[in-house]
Design a protein around this motif. Structure first.
Motif, PDB file in Angstrom:
ATOM      1  N   SER A 114       0.848  -1.186   0.000  1.00  0.00           N
ATOM      2  CA  SER A 114       0.000   0.000   0.000  1.00  0.00           C
ATOM      3  C   SER A 114       0.885   1.238   0.000  1.00  0.00           C
ATOM      4  O   SER A 114       1.983   1.237   0.534  1.00  0.00           O
ATOM      5  N   ILE A 115       0.401   2.299  -0.605  1.00  0.00           N
ATOM      6  CA  ILE A 115       1.218   3.490  -0.807  1.00  0.00           C
ATOM      7  C   ILE A 115       0.747   4.590   0.128  1.00  0.00           C
ATOM      8  O   ILE A 115      -0.417   4.939   0.175  1.00  0.00           O
ATOM      9  N   HIS A 116       1.702   5.143   0.896  1.00  0.00           N
ATOM     10  CA  HIS A 116       1.429   6.283   1.766  1.00  0.00           C
ATOM     11  C   HIS A 116       2.575   7.256   1.618  1.00  0.00           C
ATOM     12  O   HIS A 116       3.712   6.872   1.403  1.00  0.00           O
ATOM     13  N   THR A 117       2.314   8.519   1.735  1.00  0.00           N
ATOM     14  CA  THR A 117       3.363   9.529   1.674  1.00  0.00           C
ATOM     15  C   THR A 117       3.178  10.516   2.795  1.00  0.00           C
ATOM     16  O   THR A 117       2.088  10.702   3.325  1.00  0.00           O
ATOM     17  N   ASN A 118       4.276  11.149   3.178  1.00  0.00           N
ATOM     18  CA  ASN A 118       4.192  12.260   4.117  1.00  0.00           C
ATOM     19  C   ASN A 118       5.308  13.230   3.802  1.00  0.00           C
ATOM     20  O   ASN A 118       6.020  13.094   2.827  1.00  0.00           O
ATOM     21  N   GLY A 119       5.531  14.191   4.668  1.00  0.00           N
ATOM     22  CA  GLY A 119       6.513  15.230   4.400  1.00  0.00           C
ATOM     23  C   GLY A 119       7.927  14.714   4.321  1.00  0.00           C
ATOM     24  O   GLY A 119       8.783  15.344   3.721  1.00  0.00           O
ATOM     25  N   GLU A 120       8.214  13.578   4.953  1.00  0.00           N
ATOM     26  CA  GLU A 120       9.585  13.106   4.972  1.00  0.00           C
ATOM     27  C   GLU A 120       9.966  12.337   3.713  1.00  0.00           C
ATOM     28  O   GLU A 120      11.125  12.029   3.513  1.00  0.00           O
ATOM     29  N   SER A 121       8.987  12.026   2.862  1.00  0.00           N
ATOM     30  CA  SER A 121       9.281  11.209   1.691  1.00  0.00           C
ATOM     31  C   SER A 121      10.237  11.903   0.730  1.00  0.00           C
ATOM     32  O   SER A 121      10.869  11.256  -0.087  1.00  0.00           O
ATOM     33  N   LYS A 122      10.375  13.234   0.854  1.00  0.00           N
ATOM     34  CA  LYS A 122      11.257  13.938  -0.072  1.00  0.00           C
ATOM     35  C   LYS A 122      12.707  13.532   0.110  1.00  0.00           C
ATOM     36  O   LYS A 122      13.541  13.802  -0.757  1.00  0.00           O
ATOM     37  N   TRP A 123      13.049  12.865   1.220  1.00  0.00           N
ATOM     38  CA  TRP A 123      14.435  12.491   1.450  1.00  0.00           C
ATOM     39  C   TRP A 123      14.799  11.150   0.811  1.00  0.00           C
ATOM     40  O   TRP A 123      15.973  10.796   0.749  1.00  0.00           O
ATOM     41  N   SER A 124      13.805  10.398   0.370  1.00  0.00           N
ATOM     42  CA  SER A 124      14.116   9.106  -0.237  1.00  0.00           C
ATOM     43  C   SER A 124      14.883   9.312  -1.548  1.00  0.00           C
ATOM     44  O   SER A 124      14.647  10.264  -2.276  1.00  0.00           O
ATOM     45  N   PHE A 125      15.790   8.406  -1.829  1.00  0.00           N
ATOM     46  CA  PHE A 125      16.504   8.490  -3.096  1.00  0.00           C
ATOM     47  C   PHE A 125      16.978   7.110  -3.525  1.00  0.00           C
ATOM     48  O   PHE A 125      17.100   6.185  -2.717  1.00  0.00           O
ATOM     49  N   LEU A 126      17.214   6.980  -4.792  1.00  0.00           N
ATOM     50  CA  LEU A 126      17.876   5.792  -5.340  1.00  0.00           C
ATOM     51  C   LEU A 126      18.668   6.213  -6.567  1.00  0.00           C
ATOM     52  O   LEU A 126      18.389   7.225  -7.199  1.00  0.00           O
ATOM     53  N   PHE A 127      19.695   5.440  -6.896  1.00  0.00           N
ATOM     54  CA  PHE A 127      20.477   5.715  -8.100  1.00  0.00           C
ATOM     55  C   PHE A 127      21.136   4.430  -8.566  1.00  0.00           C
ATOM     56  O   PHE A 127      21.304   3.478  -7.798  1.00  0.00           O
ATOM     57  N   SER A 128      21.490   4.409  -9.826  1.00  0.00           N
ATOM     58  CA  SER A 128      22.201   3.273 -10.394  1.00  0.00           C
ATOM     59  C   SER A 128      23.691   3.447 -10.174  1.00  0.00           C
ATOM     60  O   SER A 128      24.213   4.566 -10.208  1.00  0.00           O
ATOM     61  N   LEU A 129      24.391   2.337  -9.959  1.00  0.00           N
ATOM     62  CA  LEU A 129      25.836   2.415  -9.744  1.00  0.00           C
ATOM     63  C   LEU A 129      26.571   2.970 -10.956  1.00  0.00           C
ATOM     64  O   LEU A 129      27.686   3.477 -10.822  1.00  0.00           O
ATOM     65  N   THR A 130      25.967   2.880 -12.126  1.00  0.00           N
ATOM     66  CA  THR A 130      26.625   3.450 -13.304  1.00  0.00           C
ATOM     67  C   THR A 130      26.697   4.968 -13.219  1.00  0.00           C
ATOM     68  O   THR A 130      27.443   5.598 -13.967  1.00  0.00           O
ATOM     69  N   ASP A 131      25.909   5.558 -12.297  1.00  0.00           N
ATOM     70  CA  ASP A 131      25.903   7.005 -12.146  1.00  0.00           C
ATOM     71  C   ASP A 131      26.733   7.481 -10.964  1.00  0.00           C
ATOM     72  O   ASP A 131      26.789   8.667 -10.674  1.00  0.00           O
ATOM     73  N   LEU A 132      27.371   6.547 -10.278  1.00  0.00           N
ATOM     74  CA  LEU A 132      28.193   6.903  -9.122  1.00  0.00           C
ATOM     75  C   LEU A 132      29.539   7.441  -9.578  1.00  0.00           C
ATOM     76  O   LEU A 132      30.259   6.794 -10.334  1.00  0.00           O
ATOM     77  N   LYS A 133      29.891   8.629  -9.091  1.00  0.00           N
ATOM     78  CA  LYS A 133      31.182   9.225  -9.419  1.00  0.00           C
ATOM     79  C   LYS A 133      32.203   8.971  -8.319  1.00  0.00           C
ATOM     80  O   LYS A 133      33.333   8.564  -8.588  1.00  0.00           O
ATOM     81  N   SER A 134      31.806   9.213  -7.059  1.00  0.00           N
ATOM     82  CA  SER A 134      32.746   9.008  -5.955  1.00  0.00           C
ATOM     83  C   SER A 134      31.985   8.864  -4.644  1.00  0.00           C
ATOM     84  O   SER A 134      30.785   9.159  -4.559  1.00  0.00           O
ATOM     85  N   ILE A 135      32.692   8.383  -3.638  1.00  0.00           N
ATOM     86  CA  ILE A 135      32.138   8.248  -2.288  1.00  0.00           C
ATOM     87  C   ILE A 135      33.106   8.912  -1.315  1.00  0.00           C
ATOM     88  O   ILE A 135      34.306   8.590  -1.311  1.00  0.00           O
ATOM     89  N   LYS A 136      32.603   9.818  -0.500  1.00  0.00           N
ATOM     90  CA  LYS A 136      33.436  10.465   0.516  1.00  0.00           C
ATOM     91  C   LYS A 136      33.167   9.812   1.864  1.00  0.00           C
ATOM     92  O   LYS A 136      32.015   9.641   2.264  1.00  0.00           O
ATOM     93  N   GLN A 137      34.229   9.442   2.563  1.00  0.00           N
ATOM     94  CA  GLN A 137      34.124   8.788   3.862  1.00  0.00           C
ATOM     95  C   GLN A 137      34.530   9.761   4.966  1.00  0.00           C
ATOM     96  O   GLN A 137      35.239  10.734   4.728  1.00  0.00           O
ATOM     97  N   ASN A 138      34.072   9.450   6.178  1.00  0.00           N
ATOM     98  CA  ASN A 138      34.445  10.291   7.311  1.00  0.00           C
ATOM     99  C   ASN A 138      35.882  10.006   7.748  1.00  0.00           C
ATOM    100  O   ASN A 138      36.455   8.953   7.439  1.00  0.00           O
ATOM    101  N   LYS A 139      36.470  10.951   8.470  1.00  0.00           N
ATOM    102  CA  LYS A 139      37.795  10.732   9.045  1.00  0.00           C
ATOM    103  C   LYS A 139      37.685   9.751  10.204  1.00  0.00           C
ATOM    104  O   LYS A 139      36.660   9.669  10.880  1.00  0.00           O
ATOM    105  N   GLU A 140      38.755   8.997  10.401  1.00  0.00           N
ATOM    106  CA  GLU A 140      38.764   8.048  11.512  1.00  0.00           C
ATOM    107  C   GLU A 140      38.673   8.804  12.839  1.00  0.00           C
ATOM    108  O   GLU A 140      39.269   9.852  13.020  1.00  0.00           O
ATOM    109  N   GLY A 141      37.909   8.237  13.793  1.00  0.00           N
ATOM    110  CA  GLY A 141      37.777   8.838  15.117  1.00  0.00           C
ATOM    111  C   GLY A 141      36.827  10.007  15.169  1.00  0.00           C
ATOM    112  O   GLY A 141      36.834  10.769  16.141  1.00  0.00           O
TER     113      GLY A 141
END
Length: 663
Positions: A114-141
């Motif tokens: 069943s489909i429901h939406t609310n104000g927070e749905s705008k944060w959902s996302f998906l993408f294909s790996l063919t469109d991935l350019k880079s990934i930034k990671q956090n610093k250790e600690g």
């Protein structure tokens, strides 16, 4: 909760939060969600959505390009979730098709949930790996582990914070499908080397798992879709914008290619049946001139009252030396490809066409009469149809014969290729075959004649498209043999740069230079090669002629592995076909005049031994219409020609010498 998209979930992690800013409040709002990596049939999807809601796919954010190539975020439009041909008419080059939608081509539903939406749905996302350019990671600690995904055109997604565990398992999962390496600028950034080059982004209109997986799973489809631009990908991804990146050993990328294309590693020293070619004095190379194309008058003069060709060998010589005027191609190509016999009458040719027309439409009816219900249970036919439809929409679309929507030429391309699947069930359709058909259909302007000429051309090219790639391996070995005889110094240089495998010639051989010359030049080049003069494997001497022309620049500028790949790739559409043919012809004469031609070279060129090709041989020389030298033995070797097989053993193929009409 239903899965976000159909497919196999290969990674799933709860407790992955987005820290969103909430108005004037200094504290972030924590949005808890589930992160998934989903393996689908044609792509791999990364999907994040709030844990509490099932969302309509129309509310999932996707990236799209407007006409100015500006990337914006938008909701998925329900009515345009599936894009039709009207969105597929933008082309960078004949090889590539650029889609207006970059990141999402299909609607991703939640099944029957069943489909429901609310104000927070705008944060959902998906993408294909063919469109991935880079990934930034956090610093250790720095507290919770987080990742920031950067997509093409520098679209940056919200940071994902891993409150329940770290991100290492996700990175490991992604590395199964893409090549992630540390950036030379910042060790926290993992760069996807399969998305850096813009030319590499749009190689295929369907997303893929990545170059390595695609090559290993289906090397021919990957090669046809990707090898034309893979050189830019390797060059740009390794070098980046930092000179330090140039220090990466080129042997790593040489190993990458040889591993990704199984069975293609070439080493003449280890190939049984191939002798080591030492330096030999080939003598002076003759100067060769080409003649004007064969005219209608010359053709008709060489035909008797019943339509027989009086001197086929002389006519082939003229075609080899000058090609054909365009008005003759529709008729003469049928002879060159074997559709018509050279000694047939007009009446006999008419009977052949009638018989072949009936045969063609019987085969066409086989796939035309398959109902939708039947096709649902025939995966092979579905796959062929899907691939053909995609290829047809991007084949020579800049040519007036194929440009525009609902073009009858496109319909004929599609129907002929589908019918060929009925003609050759074992091979079916492989990406790239549309490139071989396109010029033939353009010339024939007739569905039936084009099909049979294409089928006969495919008889010559069949091994190029077979799954084991044996035909390609053999040709690369043979090319290496010829090049080593011509210029051992250049061969040694290429080997020192991990380029001795000659992979940069792969596309040339695979579709016979179709993407290297202009469309009109390809018509000339193919008809010359179809004469099968002046020797066997003349197309390999064409490769040698091109490489020899580029030797000076490659060696003087000390090009390495990456630069060689890039340079060869950029020759496309910049070469003069007449100059290349002159040089290749001159090389053939130079080799045939050599009294000490190595046996391995004789086998490649279809010569029994070097003695028979010298000026002192019994066969002698003939002056052609174009003024060049032709050795009768090499043009029509009525002998057992030794062929090099995959394991280096020799097979003999009996070739019957045609009868030469007396002058």
């Amino acid at each position: 909760m239903a899965g976000p998209a159909s497919g196999k979930v290969v990674y799933e992690q709860e407790g992955v939060f987005i820290h969103s800013s909430s108005g004037n409040d200094d504290q972030d709002s924590l949005l808890s969600g589930i992160l998934r990596v989903i393996e689908k049939e044609t792509e791999v999807i990364v999907d994040w959505r709030p844990v509490d809601e099932s969302l309509d796919s129309s509310n999932i954010l996707y990236a799209r390009k407007d006409s100015s190539s500006v990337v914006e975020w938008a909701h998925t439009p329900k009515e345009k979730a599936v894009r039709g041909p009207e969105h597929m008419n933008s082309y960078e080059a004949e090889w590539d098709m650029v889609n207006t939608v970059s990141f999402k081509k299909k609607p991703h539903s939640n099944g029957d949930a069943s489909i429901h939406t609310n104000g927070e749905s705008k944060w959902s996302f998906l993408f294909s790996l063919t469109d991935l350019k880079s990934i930034k990671q956090n610093k250790e600690g720095m507290g919770w582990s987080y990742l920031v995904f950067c997509l093409k055109d520098d679209v940056v997604l919200p940071a994902l914070h891993f409150h329940h565990g770290d991100s290492s398992l996700l990175i490991l999962s992604l590395k199964k499908y893409v090549v992630l390496c540390e950036s030379p600028h910042d060790k926290r950034i993992l760069v996807n080397y399969q998305s850096i080059s813009q030319s590499f982004e749009n190689l295929l209109d369907e997303p893929t798992y990545g170059l390595i997986q695609k090559l290993k799973k289906d090397p021919y489809t990957a090669t046809m879709g990707g090898f034309s631009k893979v050189t830019n990908f390797i060059f740009d991804s390794l070098r980046g914008n930092d000179s330090s990146a140039q220090q990466r050993p080129p042997s790593e990328m040489a190993d990458f290619i040889s591993d990704a294309i199984p069975g293609l590693k070439i080493n003449q020293q280890e190939e049984p049946g191939f002798e080591v070619i030492t330096r030999i004095d080939l003598g002076k190379r003759p100067e060769v001139h080409r003649r004007q194309p064969v005219s209608i008058e010359e053709w008709t003069k060489n035909m008797d009252s019943e339509g027989r060709i009086l001197n086929a060998d002389s006519m082939k010589q003229m075609i080899f030396k000058g090609g054909l005027c365009h008005a003759l191609r529709k008729e003469v190509w049928k002879f060159l490809l074997g559709y018509f016999s050279w000694n047939s009458t007009k009446e006999e040719r008419a009977n052949v066409q009638k018989r072949k027309t009936d045969e063609y439409f019987r085969m066409k009816l086989q796939w035309k009469s398959v109902s939708e219900e039947q096709e649902k249970r025939n995966y092979r036919l579905r796959d062929y149809r899907s691939l053909i439809e995609k290829d047809v929409n991007r084949t020579d679309r800049t040519n007036k014969f194929y440009e525009g929507q609902d073009n009858p030429g496109l319909i004929l391309l599609h129907d002929i290729l589908m019918t060929y699947c009925m003609y050759d069930f074992d091979l079916g359709y492989v990406q790239g075959m549309s490139d071989l058909l396109s010029p033939i259909l353009y010339v024939m302007e007739n569905e039936v004649d084009a099909f049979w000429c294409f089928a006969l051309y495919m008889d010559q090219m069949h091994q190029n498209f077979e799954e084991q790639m044996q035909g390609m391996k053999t040709q690369l070995i043979q090319l290496s043999t010829l090049l080593r005889l011509l210029d051992s110094e250049f061969c040694s240089y290429l080997e020192s740069q991990d380029s001795g495998y000659l992979y940069f010639c792969f596309r040339w051989l695979l579709i016979r230079f179709k993407r290297e010359f202009s469309f009109q030049d390809i018509l000339r080049l193919w008809e010359v090669m179809w004469t099968e003069l002046p020797c066997q494997n003349f197309h390999l001497l064409i490769c040698c002629a091109i490489l020899e022309s580029e030797k000076q620049q490659i060696m003087e500028k000390h090009y390495g592995f990456n630069e060689i790949l890039k340079h060869i790739n950029e020759l496309s559409m910049k070469m003069n076909v007449e100059e290349v043919l002159c040089k290749a012809d001159a090389i053939s004469i130079q080799m045939m005049n050599c009294k000490e031609l190595p046996q391995a070279v004789c086998e490649v060129l279809g010569l029994e031994n070097s003695a028979m090709t010298t000026p002192d041989s019994d066969n002698g020389e003939e002056e052609t219409a174009g003024g060049g030298i032709h050795h009768a033995a090499s043009a029509h070797p009525g002998l057992s020609v030794p062929l090099a097989t995959s394991n280096g053993t020799k097979e003999s193929t009996e070739q019957e010498a045609p009868t030469v009409a007396a002058d």
